[in-house]
Design a protein around this motif. Structure first.
Motif, PDB file in Angstrom:
ATOM      1  N   ARG A 196      28.444 -17.705 -16.487  1.00  0.00           N
ATOM      2  CA  ARG A 196      29.132 -18.124 -17.706  1.00  0.00           C
ATOM      3  C   ARG A 196      30.525 -17.519 -17.813  1.00  0.00           C
ATOM      4  O   ARG A 196      31.455 -18.158 -18.336  1.00  0.00           O
ATOM      5  CB  ARG A 196      28.304 -17.753 -18.927  1.00  0.00           C
ATOM      6  N   GLY A 197      30.703 -16.291 -17.330  1.00  0.00           N
ATOM      7  CA  GLY A 197      32.027 -15.679 -17.381  1.00  0.00           C
ATOM      8  C   GLY A 197      33.031 -16.453 -16.555  1.00  0.00           C
ATOM      9  O   GLY A 197      34.158 -16.715 -17.002  1.00  0.00           O
ATOM     10  N   LEU A 198      32.643 -16.833 -15.351  1.00  0.00           N
ATOM     11  CA  LEU A 198      33.532 -17.606 -14.485  1.00  0.00           C
ATOM     12  C   LEU A 198      33.807 -18.980 -15.075  1.00  0.00           C
ATOM     13  O   LEU A 198      34.926 -19.493 -14.983  1.00  0.00           O
ATOM     14  CB  LEU A 198      32.923 -17.734 -13.090  1.00  0.00           C
TER      15      LEU A 198
ATOM     16  N   VAL B  95      30.591 -14.530 -31.694  1.00  0.00           N
ATOM     17  CA  VAL B  95      29.852 -15.578 -32.401  1.00  0.00           C
ATOM     18  C   VAL B  95      29.054 -16.424 -31.425  1.00  0.00           C
ATOM     19  O   VAL B  95      27.881 -16.749 -31.669  1.00  0.00           O
ATOM     20  CB  VAL B  95      30.817 -16.462 -33.218  1.00  0.00           C
ATOM     21  N   TYR B  96      29.679 -16.767 -30.304  1.00  0.00           N
ATOM     22  CA  TYR B  96      29.026 -17.632 -29.317  1.00  0.00           C
ATOM     23  C   TYR B  96      27.765 -16.979 -28.744  1.00  0.00           C
ATOM     24  O   TYR B  96      26.725 -17.630 -28.598  1.00  0.00           O
ATOM     25  CB  TYR B  96      30.000 -17.971 -28.195  1.00  0.00           C
ATOM     26  N   PHE B  97      27.832 -15.686 -28.444  1.00  0.00           N
ATOM     27  CA  PHE B  97      26.708 -15.018 -27.789  1.00  0.00           C
ATOM     28  C   PHE B  97      25.669 -14.478 -28.780  1.00  0.00           C
ATOM     29  O   PHE B  97      24.469 -14.480 -28.484  1.00  0.00           O
ATOM     30  CB  PHE B  97      27.217 -13.866 -26.910  1.00  0.00           C
TER      31      PHE B  97
ATOM     32  N   LEU C 288      34.869  -8.882 -13.468  1.00  0.00           N
ATOM     33  CA  LEU C 288      34.323  -9.827 -14.444  1.00  0.00           C
ATOM     34  C   LEU C 288      32.815  -9.988 -14.256  1.00  0.00           C
ATOM     35  O   LEU C 288      32.059 -10.009 -15.243  1.00  0.00           O
ATOM     36  CB  LEU C 288      35.018 -11.184 -14.317  1.00  0.00           C
ATOM     37  N   TYR C 289      32.361 -10.093 -13.019  1.00  0.00           N
ATOM     38  CA  TYR C 289      30.919 -10.215 -12.768  1.00  0.00           C
ATOM     39  C   TYR C 289      30.169  -8.981 -13.281  1.00  0.00           C
ATOM     40  O   TYR C 289      29.126  -9.096 -13.932  1.00  0.00           O
ATOM     41  CB  TYR C 289      30.655 -10.390 -11.274  1.00  0.00           C
TER      42      TYR C 289
ATOM     43  N   GLU D 199      28.364  -6.321 -24.750  1.00  0.00           N
ATOM     44  CA  GLU D 199      29.571  -5.688 -25.259  1.00  0.00           C
ATOM     45  C   GLU D 199      30.668  -5.619 -24.198  1.00  0.00           C
ATOM     46  O   GLU D 199      31.828  -5.955 -24.469  1.00  0.00           O
ATOM     47  CB  GLU D 199      29.256  -4.277 -25.766  1.00  0.00           C
ATOM     48  N   SER D 200      30.292  -5.155 -23.004  1.00  0.00           N
ATOM     49  CA  SER D 200      31.302  -5.062 -21.947  1.00  0.00           C
ATOM     50  C   SER D 200      31.825  -6.436 -21.559  1.00  0.00           C
ATOM     51  O   SER D 200      33.009  -6.604 -21.243  1.00  0.00           O
ATOM     52  CB  SER D 200      30.724  -4.339 -20.720  1.00  0.00           C
ATOM     53  N   PHE D 201      30.957  -7.434 -21.602  1.00  0.00           N
ATOM     54  CA  PHE D 201      31.377  -8.800 -21.276  1.00  0.00           C
ATOM     55  C   PHE D 201      32.416  -9.303 -22.265  1.00  0.00           C
ATOM     56  O   PHE D 201      33.436  -9.893 -21.878  1.00  0.00           O
ATOM     57  CB  PHE D 201      30.144  -9.710 -21.266  1.00  0.00           C
ATOM     58  N   VAL D 202      32.194  -9.067 -23.558  1.00  0.00           N
ATOM     59  CA  VAL D 202      33.144  -9.508 -24.580  1.00  0.00           C
ATOM     60  C   VAL D 202      34.495  -8.839 -24.371  1.00  0.00           C
ATOM     61  O   VAL D 202      35.552  -9.490 -24.409  1.00  0.00           O
ATOM     62  CB  VAL D 202      32.604  -9.215 -25.988  1.00  0.00           C
ATOM     63  N   VAL D 203      34.500  -7.527 -24.135  1.00  0.00           N
ATOM     64  CA  VAL D 203      35.755  -6.801 -23.967  1.00  0.00           C
ATOM     65  C   VAL D 203      36.493  -7.264 -22.719  1.00  0.00           C
ATOM     66  O   VAL D 203      37.680  -7.612 -22.764  1.00  0.00           O
ATOM     67  CB  VAL D 203      35.502  -5.276 -23.903  1.00  0.00           C
ATOM     68  N   VAL D 204      35.809  -7.289 -21.577  1.00  0.00           N
ATOM     69  CA  VAL D 204      36.465  -7.617 -20.305  1.00  0.00           C
ATOM     70  C   VAL D 204      36.942  -9.064 -20.288  1.00  0.00           C
ATOM     71  O   VAL D 204      38.083  -9.350 -19.896  1.00  0.00           O
ATOM     72  CB  VAL D 204      35.512  -7.336 -19.127  1.00  0.00           C
ATOM     73  N   LEU D 205      36.094  -9.991 -20.704  1.00  0.00           N
ATOM     74  CA  LEU D 205      36.497 -11.400 -20.682  1.00  0.00           C
ATOM     75  C   LEU D 205      37.641 -11.647 -21.662  1.00  0.00           C
ATOM     76  O   LEU D 205      38.579 -12.397 -21.346  1.00  0.00           O
ATOM     77  CB  LEU D 205      35.301 -12.291 -21.013  1.00  0.00           C
TER      78      LEU D 205
END
Length: 349
Positions: free
Chosen positions: A2-4, A195-197, A302-303, A310-316
């Motif tokens: 999903r990140g990619l 909101v999405y997650f 990113l992966y 939390e880390s996904f929101v910040v990094v993305l």
């Protein structure tokens, strides 16, 4: 993946807008080239943008899990962009990691508060860029820090969605007066991802809510045409960085570690202002074709961020924000630091 997928959507939308501004609208093209660049077909820049994106995607798809030791070493290296203050703080962060303390998770509410106090204090003591345009670049560093702290606080805090909605509205007003549309967009990116997650039943409202940052960004830009000129010019700068930096780079690391990389890029072309240089501009300008290794690393980062929400929101959020202004050591510090703190929790578990 999903990140990619999210990053790819934003990347190719940005690329399409930049090529439209440079190719298909004669009026926009005339404005873009009025700053002194020679007319160009931008083929070289487009090829390298796509090539580096492919390497970025390969890094993501490699599913390499970065070791905490590598992240700690990279964090310390990146901190030398502002010697000696940041390296000292970086050592303290690594000590916190060794003690298995995630500072982001421990103080999210303080982060939210400081993100407001920094710009408000600057506006009171120094002045408001919205009313004094000469202050715009004088305050850019602290304002970027405040916006990143807002993203971290939004991602890690457990306050209700109502409070986060109120906070993002307040932040957007604060950064609006700072005149940096990218910072307004940054706080909204983190909010939309949260909101999405976390609130899937509210996803249907995201499209309508996106009108708010869109109108703010358009208003701050001076309209749609002015925004397209900005995007088209950024990609033109990227194209010229590619042209001048092949095969082995032009700055050889000086751009990544510069305390004002956008001013450094502008001075390269004889301008005294700041030039944004696109997401892959810094790897190519510093290292040429070897910058593909940095693009690969960004994909790996990113992966690795997807291992926690939390880390996904910040990094993305930070990577999407960097599509236009470009990557620098300051932003990279927070990306790597986020992953380092998460690894301390993983080890504890």
């Amino acid at each position: 993946m999903r990140g990619l997928k999210i990053f790819s959507l934003a990347f190719f939308l940005y690329l399409a807008l930049s090529l439209y501004a440079n190719y298909f609208d004669g009026d926009l093209r005339e404005i873009i080239y009025s700053r002194g660049f020679e007319p160009s077909m931008l083929l070289l820049g487009t090829v390298y943008a796509l090539a580096f994106f492919s390497v970025f995607a390969l890094g993501y798809a490699s599913r390499i899990k970065l070791s905490p030791a590598f992240l700690a070493a990279l964090f310390l290296v990146l901190s030398f962009h502002d010697f000696p203050v940041i390296p000292i703080l970086a050592v303290l962060v690594v000590i916190a990691y060794k003690l298995r303390i995630n500072l982001f998770r421990l103080f999210p509410h303080i982060s939210l508060l400081v993100a407001l106090l920094i710009p408000l204090s600057l506006y009171i003591v120094i002045g408001v860029p919205f009313f004094e345009r000469s202050l715009r670049y004088e305050l850019v560093g602290p304002l970027v820090l405040a916006a990143i702290l807002a993203v971290i606080g939004m991602a890690y805090s457990k306050v209700s969605l109502q409070w986060k909605t109120l906070l993002v509205a307040v932040y957007s007003i604060v950064f609006f007066f700072g005149t940096f549309r990218s910072l307004v967009l940054l706080v909204y990116l983190s909010y939309f991802l949260i909101v999405y997650f976390d609130y899937p039943h509210f996803r249907r409202w995201l499209l309508a809510l996106s009108a708010v940052p869109l109108f703010l960004v358009l208003g701050m830009s001076g309209g749609l045409n002015a925004l397209l000129v900005r995007i088209g010019f950024t990609f033109l700068v990227f194209h010229n960085l590619v042209r001048l930096s092949l095969p082995w780079g032009f700055f050889h690391g000086a751009l990544l570690f510069s305390d004002n990389p956008r001013h450094l890029v502008a001075s390269m072309f004889g301008a005294s202002t700041n030039y944004t240089y696109f997401f892959f501009g810094q790897p190519i300008a510093d290292f040429g074709i070897l910058g593909a290794l940095e693009a690969f690393l960004l994909g790996v980062l990113l992966y690795n961020s997807e291992r926690s929400r939390e880390s996904f929101v910040v990094v993305l959020s930070l990577m999407l924000y960097s599509l236009d202004p470009g990557v620098d050591a300051f932003v990279m510090l927070f990306i790597v630091g986020t992953l380092l703190f998460f690894s301390s929790e993983s080890n504890a578990t």
